[in-house]
Design a protein around this motif. Structure first.
Motif, PDB file in Angstrom:
ATOM      1  N   LEU A   1       0.699  -1.067  -0.147  1.00 32.27           N
ATOM      2  CA  LEU A   1      -0.196   0.057  -0.062  1.00 32.27           C
ATOM      3  C   LEU A   1       0.952   1.205  -0.073  1.00 32.27           C
ATOM      4  O   LEU A   1       0.519   2.364  -0.575  1.00 32.27           O
ATOM      5  N   GLU A   2       2.124   1.441   0.613  1.00 35.88           N
ATOM      6  CA  GLU A   2       2.917   2.633   0.830  1.00 35.88           C
ATOM      7  C   GLU A   2       4.156   1.932   1.143  1.00 35.88           C
ATOM      8  O   GLU A   2       4.581   0.995   1.969  1.00 35.88           O
ATOM      9  N   VAL A   3       5.281   2.577   0.754  1.00 39.83           N
ATOM     10  CA  VAL A   3       6.657   2.662   1.339  1.00 39.83           C
ATOM     11  C   VAL A   3       6.841   3.765   2.376  1.00 39.83           C
ATOM     12  O   VAL A   3       6.631   4.990   2.056  1.00 39.83           O
ATOM     13  N   LEU A   4       7.036   3.260   3.543  1.00 42.64           N
ATOM     14  CA  LEU A   4       7.192   4.198   4.823  1.00 42.64           C
ATOM     15  C   LEU A   4       8.345   5.001   4.926  1.00 42.64           C
ATOM     16  O   LEU A   4       8.442   5.923   5.645  1.00 42.64           O
ATOM     17  N   ASP A   5       9.488   4.223   4.429  1.00 45.77           N
ATOM     18  CA  ASP A   5      10.883   4.779   4.569  1.00 45.77           C
ATOM     19  C   ASP A   5      11.566   5.406   3.102  1.00 45.77           C
ATOM     20  O   ASP A   5      11.290   4.502   2.316  1.00 45.77           O
ATOM     21  N   SER A   6      12.415   6.411   3.121  1.00 45.96           N
ATOM     22  CA  SER A   6      12.813   6.543   1.969  1.00 45.96           C
ATOM     23  C   SER A   6      14.195   5.937   2.018  1.00 45.96           C
ATOM     24  O   SER A   6      14.784   5.794   0.790  1.00 45.96           O
ATOM     25  N   ARG A   7      14.919   5.461   3.018  1.00 49.74           N
ATOM     26  CA  ARG A   7      16.085   4.527   2.991  1.00 49.74           C
ATOM     27  C   ARG A   7      16.115   3.534   3.962  1.00 49.74           C
ATOM     28  O   ARG A   7      15.104   3.570   5.085  1.00 49.74           O
TER      29      ARG A   7
END
Length: 81
Positions: free
Chosen positions: A74-80
């Motif tokens: 549904l969503e990527v919560l972290d950029s790294r």
């Protein structure tokens, strides 16, 4: 891109460890319209039964061995990671 460089195909699936008592990974598809692709080690929001759960991406995959219909992250919560 330089001449002769191989282009890596876009991963279609991720294997996710969901923060439960289960000692198992679950495969989810990556929606084609998702702009930010997940990386190994980032948290993602996934549907898990009737709820949404946070899990960690442990592997990017081009195909899955799961025989049913995979749900999408549904969503990527972290950029790294």
């Amino acid at each position: 891109m330089k001449t002769g460089e191989m282009v890596q195909p876009r991963p279609q699936y991720v294997s996710v460890a969901v923060g439960l008592w289960l000692d198992q990974l679950f495969d989810y598809s990556i929606p084609s319209e998702m702009e930010v692709l997940p990386q190994v080690g980032v948290r993602v929001l996934v549907p898990f039964g009737p709820r949404k759960r946070t899990g960690y991406v442990l592997e990017l995959k081009e195909k899955t061995d799961y025989k049913g219909t995979t749900k999408s992250i549904l969503e990527v919560l972290d950029s790294r990671p």
